[in-house]
Design an enzyme around this catalytic site. Sequence first.
Site, PDB file in Angstrom:
ATOM      1  N   CYS A  13       0.845  -1.142   0.475  1.00  0.00           N
ATOM      2  CA  CYS A  13      -0.010   0.355   0.100  1.00  0.00           C
ATOM      3  C   CYS A  13       0.778   1.426  -0.491  1.00  0.00           C
ATOM      4  CB  CYS A  13      -1.279  -0.065   1.374  1.00  0.00           C
ATOM      5  SG  CYS A  13      -0.357   0.396   2.960  1.00  0.00           S
ATOM      6  N   CYS A  31       0.841  -5.031   8.346  1.00  0.00           N
ATOM      7  CA  CYS A  31       1.215  -3.251   7.684  1.00  0.00           C
ATOM      8  C   CYS A  31      -0.137  -2.962   8.936  1.00  0.00           C
ATOM      9  CB  CYS A  31       1.239  -3.058   6.409  1.00  0.00           C
ATOM     10  SG  CYS A  31       0.453  -1.257   6.116  1.00  0.00           S
ATOM     11  N   CYS A  48      12.176  -7.923  12.374  1.00  0.00           N
ATOM     12  CA  CYS A  48      12.345  -9.047  11.667  1.00  0.00           C
ATOM     13  C   CYS A  48      11.448  -9.383  10.522  1.00  0.00           C
ATOM     14  CB  CYS A  48      12.685  -9.945  12.085  1.00  0.00           C
ATOM     15  SG  CYS A  48      13.447 -11.474  11.414  1.00  0.00           S
TER      16      CYS A  48
HETATM   17 ZN   LIG Z   1       0.405  -1.723   3.202  1.00  0.00          ZN
END
Ligand SMILES: [Zn+2]
Length: 134
Positions: free
Chosen positions: A54, A99, A122
């Site tokens: 995104c 995310c 990580c």
């Molecule tokens: Zn994203």
Amino acid sequence: MDAQNFPVTRTDAEWRERLSEEQYYIMRQHGTERPGSCALLHEKRPGTFSCAGCDTPLFAATLKFESGTGWPSFNDPIPGSVETTTDRSHGMVRTEVHCATCGSHLGHVFPDGPPPTGLRYCINGVALNFTPEA
Ligand SMILES: [Zn+2]
């Protein structure tokens, strides 16, 4: 995480179109890339790492460090850019990182990083795009 509503949502077909096969496997099916396989591991220029799903900026290059694991490692994300869940797969309890904008899986966070936060994010390199500082 699939039941959650993220600011950016895409259909499965849209994800497949946007992402490479490897990115789709890692980001949408919680896969893990081969350690040392991503060129971003060796990225040392100043700049920003953003989500391949995104384009949201997730990590600043200044907080990237060499962890020796073969995956890009960061001390801390850009505040508010990622969320975590508890991952009990593979017989381990780990903290999964995704995310906050599109929900794509990024990697895991471990409590064995360097100061100041002591955290080690990580992250799978293919889940990130790097933009060098202009
Ligand atoms: Zn994203």
